[in-house]
Design an enzyme around this catalytic site. Structure first.
Site, PDB file in Angstrom:
ATOM      1  N   GLY A  10       0.817  -1.210   0.000  1.00 15.85           N
ATOM      2  CA  GLY A  10       0.000   0.000   0.000  1.00 15.85           C
ATOM      3  C   GLY A  10       0.846   1.253   0.000  1.00 15.85           C
ATOM      4  O   GLY A  10       1.684   1.450   0.897  1.00 15.85           O
ATOM      5  N   PHE A  13      -0.975   7.086   2.605  1.00 13.65           N
ATOM      6  CA  PHE A  13      -0.322   7.885   3.639  1.00 13.65           C
ATOM      7  C   PHE A  13       0.473   7.006   4.608  1.00 13.65           C
ATOM      8  O   PHE A  13       1.613   7.320   4.939  1.00 13.65           O
ATOM      9  CB  PHE A  13      -1.369   8.690   4.409  1.00 13.65           C
ATOM     10  CG  PHE A  13      -1.981   9.798   3.620  1.00 13.65           C
ATOM     11  CD1 PHE A  13      -1.267  10.958   3.347  1.00 13.65           C
ATOM     12  CD2 PHE A  13      -3.279   9.701   3.145  1.00 13.65           C
ATOM     13  CE1 PHE A  13      -1.832  11.986   2.611  1.00 13.65           C
ATOM     14  CE2 PHE A  13      -3.850  10.727   2.415  1.00 13.65           C
ATOM     15  CZ  PHE A  13      -3.131  11.870   2.141  1.00 13.65           C
ATOM     16  N   GLY A  14      -0.130   5.926   5.071  1.00  8.48           N
ATOM     17  CA  GLY A  14       0.547   5.075   6.040  1.00  8.48           C
ATOM     18  C   GLY A  14       1.725   4.347   5.455  1.00  8.48           C
ATOM     19  O   GLY A  14       2.823   4.328   6.037  1.00  8.48           O
ATOM     20  N   VAL A  78      -1.751  -7.701  -4.809  1.00  6.25           N
ATOM     21  CA  VAL A  78      -1.600  -8.755  -3.815  1.00  6.25           C
ATOM     22  C   VAL A  78      -2.855  -9.624  -3.806  1.00  6.25           C
ATOM     23  O   VAL A  78      -3.983  -9.108  -3.811  1.00  6.25           O
ATOM     24  CB  VAL A  78      -1.345  -8.157  -2.419  1.00  6.25           C
ATOM     25  CG1 VAL A  78      -1.345  -9.252  -1.350  1.00  6.25           C
ATOM     26  CG2 VAL A  78      -0.016  -7.407  -2.412  1.00  6.25           C
ATOM     27  N   GLU A 170     -18.452  18.032   1.511  1.00  6.43           N
ATOM     28  CA  GLU A 170     -17.614  18.747   0.555  1.00  6.43           C
ATOM     29  C   GLU A 170     -18.096  18.536  -0.879  1.00  6.43           C
ATOM     30  O   GLU A 170     -18.091  19.473  -1.693  1.00  6.43           O
ATOM     31  CB  GLU A 170     -16.155  18.329   0.742  1.00  6.43           C
ATOM     32  CG  GLU A 170     -15.594  18.835   2.067  1.00  6.43           C
ATOM     33  CD  GLU A 170     -14.215  18.316   2.407  1.00  6.43           C
ATOM     34  OE1 GLU A 170     -13.554  18.936   3.256  1.00  6.43           O
ATOM     35  OE2 GLU A 170     -13.794  17.292   1.839  1.00  6.43           O
ATOM     36  N   ASP A 301      -6.584   2.489   7.495  1.00  7.80           N
ATOM     37  CA  ASP A 301      -7.980   2.072   7.438  1.00  7.80           C
ATOM     38  C   ASP A 301      -8.151   0.566   7.471  1.00  7.80           C
ATOM     39  O   ASP A 301      -9.271   0.078   7.652  1.00  7.80           O
ATOM     40  CB  ASP A 301      -8.631   2.614   6.156  1.00  7.80           C
ATOM     41  CG  ASP A 301      -8.882   4.108   6.223  1.00  7.80           C
ATOM     42  OD1 ASP A 301      -8.905   4.651   7.340  1.00  7.80           O
ATOM     43  OD2 ASP A 301      -9.049   4.731   5.154  1.00  7.80           O
ATOM     44  N   ALA A 317      -6.233  10.622   7.344  1.00 11.19           N
ATOM     45  CA  ALA A 317      -4.851  10.641   6.879  1.00 11.19           C
ATOM     46  C   ALA A 317      -3.836  10.896   7.989  1.00 11.19           C
ATOM     47  O   ALA A 317      -2.801  10.215   8.050  1.00 11.19           O
ATOM     48  CB  ALA A 317      -4.701  11.684   5.758  1.00 11.19           C
TER      49      ALA A 317
END
Length: 422
Positions: A10, A13-14, A78, A170, A301, A317
């Site tokens: 992945g 952000f992480g 994956v 938004e 997440d 995030a």
């Protein structure tokens, strides 16, 4: 002696925070992602509403890590994890061995047991989602311009957004501004400003993670833009020509889903003995490792993480970035025979949401902002967290131009408008 292999699945952000945090560690980092880019998801709605182009909120992962000599990137999907032999199984690149594995695969949309709604109510998680939404929104106005049936024209100019969290709020505000400000004088047979934008929230208020007074201000801001806000209203059907809200039927051709998420298939990859929460997120130890297997960590997440106070860490995030930085430090410490980092501690950096031009709400704990000052704060924060200086500059210039002119610079439909769905 071979360096320990750290595999990260992945490039969000992480995952990127882990990779960059290991830049000086004596390890071999492999980052695997099925897409070649890192995406700034908080601004996806601006791509969907033609305010920004895809390249302004995304950056190739290889470009981000190009100066990090101990990091390699694998483009692949994956399909499983062989925990016994410590292999990440991919459909494209074969098995990838690991000594330490970090799963940071994010989440997808949740339709609460109604997967049949997915084709009619797409969500917003990827660039493909955003560009498809932009095409559908712009095409709705184009089709309304040539429609001869008044009922069909009204349905085409009706936009339903399901979910009153930040994404839904938004999106609703941005579509309303697009119709009322940008497109208002560009059509000859329709009044684009008459477009109907309906935000549907099953709970008692929008932005439930924020204090009630900020939710109230956000709702008032949306209504000033002409958005209809329906609270305490659960969607019971999404179809090609309508959305049903309790006993009411709303004829529309465009539905945006922003109501819920479910974890990516990490639990399935890891095996049936892995504990998950209701959203399918993997329950992890306080140090973010998989129970019974300290060589595997799950973050972002994809993980069900509890704060020091026992509350769930939100899927935002900043939380993913904090978890990624923590995991990088912990892996480096353990591989260097140093003491572990201790349990992960989440630092709440607040919640932000923009309603429209010059209006937002910001919750920083003791400090709560709304209106224009909150909008400027929201913009500065989002520009700061964009990963590339060039993107920061171009986004800033586009926002200034849009603020002064009400223009939107990315109103391109790169495919033919979709035909009306049966």
């Amino acid at each position: 002696m071979a360096r320990p292999k750290v595999v990260i699945v992945g490039g969000g952000f992480g995952g990127l925070a882990v990779a960059r945090g290991l830049a000086r560690a004596d390890v071999a980092v492999t980052l695997v992602d099925r897409r070649n880019h890192h995406l700034f998801q908080p601004l996806l709605y601006q791509v969907a509403t033609a305010a920004l182009s895809p390249a302004q909120i995304a950056q190739p992962i290889r470009a981000v890590l190009r100066r990090q000599a101990n990091a390699a990137v694998v483009l692949g999907e994956v399909v499983g994890i062989d925990r016994e032999n410590r292999l990440v199984l991919t459909a494209d690149a074969g098995p990838i061995p690991y000594d330490q594995l970090v799963l940071a695969t994010g989440a997808s949309h949740a339709y609460f047991g109604h997967e049949e709604w997915r084709p009619f109510a797409p969500g917003l998680k990827s660039l493909d989602d955003a560009t498809a939404a932009r095409r559908n929104i712009l095409a709705a106005f184009e089709r309304a311009e040539i429609a001869t049936d008044e009922d069909e024209r009204r349905a085409l100019l009706t936009f339903a957004i399901v979910g009153g969290g930040p994404t839904g709020v938004e999106m609703a505000g941005a579509i309303a501004e697009l119709a009322r400000n940008t497109l208002a004088r560009e059509f000859r047979h329709i009044d684009a400003a008459s477009a109907r934008v309906v935000l549907v929230e099953a709970g008692p208020r929008i932005l439930p993670a924020m204090p009630p007074e900020l939710s109230t201000k956000a709702e008032a801001g949306l209504k000033r833009l002409g958005v209809e806000v329906r609270l305490g209203a659960a969607v019971t059907l999404c179809a090609a020509d309508r959305v049903e809200i309790g006993p009411d039927v709303l004829a529309c051709r465009t539905i945006i889903w922003a109501a819920g998420v479910q974890a990516s298939p990490v639990a399935r990859w890891l095996g049936g003995d892995v504990a998950v929460d209701r959203a399918g997120r993997v329950r992890v130890e306080p140090d973010l490792t998989l129970p019974g297997d300290p060589s595997i960590r799950v973050i972002g997440d994809a993980a069900a993480v509890l704060s020091a106070e026992g509350r769930p860490v939100p899927g935002v995030a900043p939380a993913a970035k904090q978890q990624g930085a923590y995991v990088a430090r912990d892996i480096a410490a353990r591989l260097g025979a140093q003491a572990p980092s201790g349990p992960f501690r989440y630092r709440d950096q607040g919640n932000l949401a923009t309603i429209g031009r010059g209006e937002a709400v910001v919750d920083l704990g003791r400090v709560r902002l709304s209106g224009t000052i909150a909008w400027w704060f929201w913009g500065i924060v989002h520009v700061f967290f964009l990963i590339d200086f060039r993107n920061r500059l171009s986004v800033s210039l586009d926002w200034i131009w849009s603020y002064l002119t009400y223009g939107r610079s990315a109103r391109l439909m790169t495919e033919a408008p979709p035909r009306r769905r049966p």
